[in-house]
Design an enzyme around this catalytic site. Structure first.
Site, PDB file in Angstrom:
ATOM      1  N   ASP A 168       0.890  -1.152   0.104  1.00 56.15           N
ATOM      2  CA  ASP A 168      -0.144   0.138   0.110  1.00 56.15           C
ATOM      3  C   ASP A 168       0.825   1.378  -0.030  1.00 56.15           C
ATOM      4  OD1 ASP A 168       0.687  -0.532   2.783  1.00 56.15           O
ATOM      5  OD2 ASP A 168      -0.583   1.103   3.189  1.00 56.15           O
ATOM      6  N   SER A 169       0.533   2.260  -0.589  1.00 53.69           N
ATOM      7  CA  SER A 169       0.948   3.787  -0.864  1.00 53.69           C
ATOM      8  C   SER A 169       2.582   3.474  -1.221  1.00 53.69           C
ATOM      9  CB  SER A 169       0.797   4.161   0.592  1.00 53.69           C
ATOM     10  OG  SER A 169       1.270   5.433   0.378  1.00 53.69           O
ATOM     11  N   ALA A 170       3.597   3.880  -0.371  1.00 51.53           N
ATOM     12  CA  ALA A 170       4.807   3.881  -0.585  1.00 51.53           C
ATOM     13  C   ALA A 170       5.278   2.268  -0.787  1.00 51.53           C
ATOM     14  CB  ALA A 170       5.902   4.391   0.400  1.00 51.53           C
ATOM     15  N   ILE A 194      -2.203  -0.747  -3.474  1.00 53.83           N
ATOM     16  CA  ILE A 194      -3.383  -0.252  -2.630  1.00 53.83           C
ATOM     17  C   ILE A 194      -2.826   1.452  -2.991  1.00 53.83           C
ATOM     18  CG2 ILE A 194      -4.693   0.439  -1.030  1.00 53.83           C
ATOM     19  CD1 ILE A 194      -4.440  -2.678  -0.502  1.00 53.83           C
ATOM     20  N   HIS A 294      -7.060   8.094   1.591  1.00 53.07           N
ATOM     21  CA  HIS A 294      -5.684   7.377   1.651  1.00 53.07           C
ATOM     22  C   HIS A 294      -5.535   7.016   2.818  1.00 53.07           C
ATOM     23  CE1 HIS A 294      -1.703   6.703  -0.003  1.00 53.07           C
ATOM     24  NE2 HIS A 294      -1.413   6.744   1.408  1.00 53.07           N
TER      25      HIS A 294
END
Length: 330
Positions: A168-170, A194, A294
């Site tokens: 997810d994200s980074a 994600i 987020h």
């Protein structure tokens, strides 16, 4: 929720009322911006947040910590096993946190949930964080962890022919880079992303301006995260190992599932990445959660949306990693 074919314009919806209430309450507390904190304190804030706003994780058979040799020294992993017998699929999960603030604890519930719902061995990697360890330390660690799980799948009670990556994200950005690096060396069945980071803030998208304040992830925090990770080296802003939209090798990715959130600064770059991966000829499934923000994976006690994201990813991973699916790919 939108699935493939991937739309050029995403559906819009009001912010989920429960998340709106949570954000309003958080704003009323007057806490300092995350980017104003020393990294160790910011990391503790994130741990506390993840621990306090999520539903309890489902039961798994075991969760054991292990240390392997990494490119920068000892590299910590956490290995989750479901209550199931036989050689199971294997999922390497890469946590988010802007390359700066995540760890094994912030995403423990996420990993337990995926372990239970996918019925897979899940390995989480505690990669080195910026600013102490800038680019490329994190991606080197994730690539190392992927090589290790592929080589030790049998030892982990997993099937080496059914390996997937997710983040997810980074962590989604790092998972993608690891998959690109592994092309031709490790057969991956699936990649789950994600709300991925896909470009530098110097090329802002409309969603960054639209959602960059007051919706948990802010423009200021993203600038801080990326500056920490890249060590202030502007020449890396368009490096393909960071800015995924600059990559010329996306065609080497395994089948990919990508989720975007309607009220996320990273929404538009995530959509652009999904389109680029699909245009490269990779089977791509895109899900859009128009009312979500987020980091909603952590807010499952506030809103059901984070749980829905994980359930949808788990359903897709089960299909990609099933024995029948594996046989069709072979």
């Amino acid at each position: 929720m939108t699935r493939t074919a991937i739309p050029a314009v995403l559906e819009a919806a009001p912010l989920d009322p429960a998340l709106a209430g949570f954000l309003a309450q958080a704003a009323s507390q007057g806490n300092p911006p995350l980017e104003s904190l020393p990294p160790p304190l910011a990391r503790q804030v994130y741990r506390d947040l993840a621990a306090g706003l999520g539903l309890p994780a489902p039961a798994v058979a075991s969760a054991k910590d292990r240390v392997i040799d990494g490119p920068g020294g000892p590299l910590a992993l956490r290995i989750y096993r479901p209550d199931a017998e036989g050689a199971l699929p294997l999922l390497l999960f890469v946590h988010g946190g802007g390359f700066v603030i995540g760890d094994l604890e912030t995403h423990d519930t996420v990993c337990r949930t995926l372990c239970h719902d996918v019925v897979a061995v899940v390995v989480a990697v505690d990669y080195r964080l910026a600013p102490e360890h800038p680019f490329p330390a994190a991606m080197d660690d994730v690539a190392c962890a992927l090589r290790w799980v592929a080589a030790h799948a049998r030892e982990l009670g997993a099937d080496a022919s059914r390996i997937a990556l997710a983040g997810d994200s980074a962590g989604a950005q790092l998972a993608t880079v690891a998959a690109l690096r592994a092309a031709g060396a490790i057969v991956l069945r699936a990649l789950g992303l994600i709300y991925p980071v896909a470009q530098h803030y110097s090329e802002p998208s409309p969603s960054m301006a639209e959602n960059g304040g007051g919706k948990f992830l802010t423009t200021g925090a993203m600038r801080w995260f990326i500056d920490c990770y890249l060590g202030g080296r502007q020449e890396l802003a368009r490096h393909a190992d960071f800015a995924l939209l600059q990559s010329q090798t996306l065609h080497t990715l395994p089948p990919t599932w990508l989720a975007t959130m309607g009220h996320d600064p990273l929404r538009d770059e995530g959509l652009a990445l999904a389109l680029r991966i699909a245009q490269a000829g990779v089977p791509t499934e895109h899900h859009h959660y128009a009312s979500a923000i987020h980091a909603c994976l952590h807010f499952t006690a506030v809103s059901t949306l984070g749980s829905q994201v994980m359930a949808d990813l788990a359903t897709w991973l089960r299909a990609q990693l099933s024995i029948d699916m594996q046989a069709r790919h072979s």
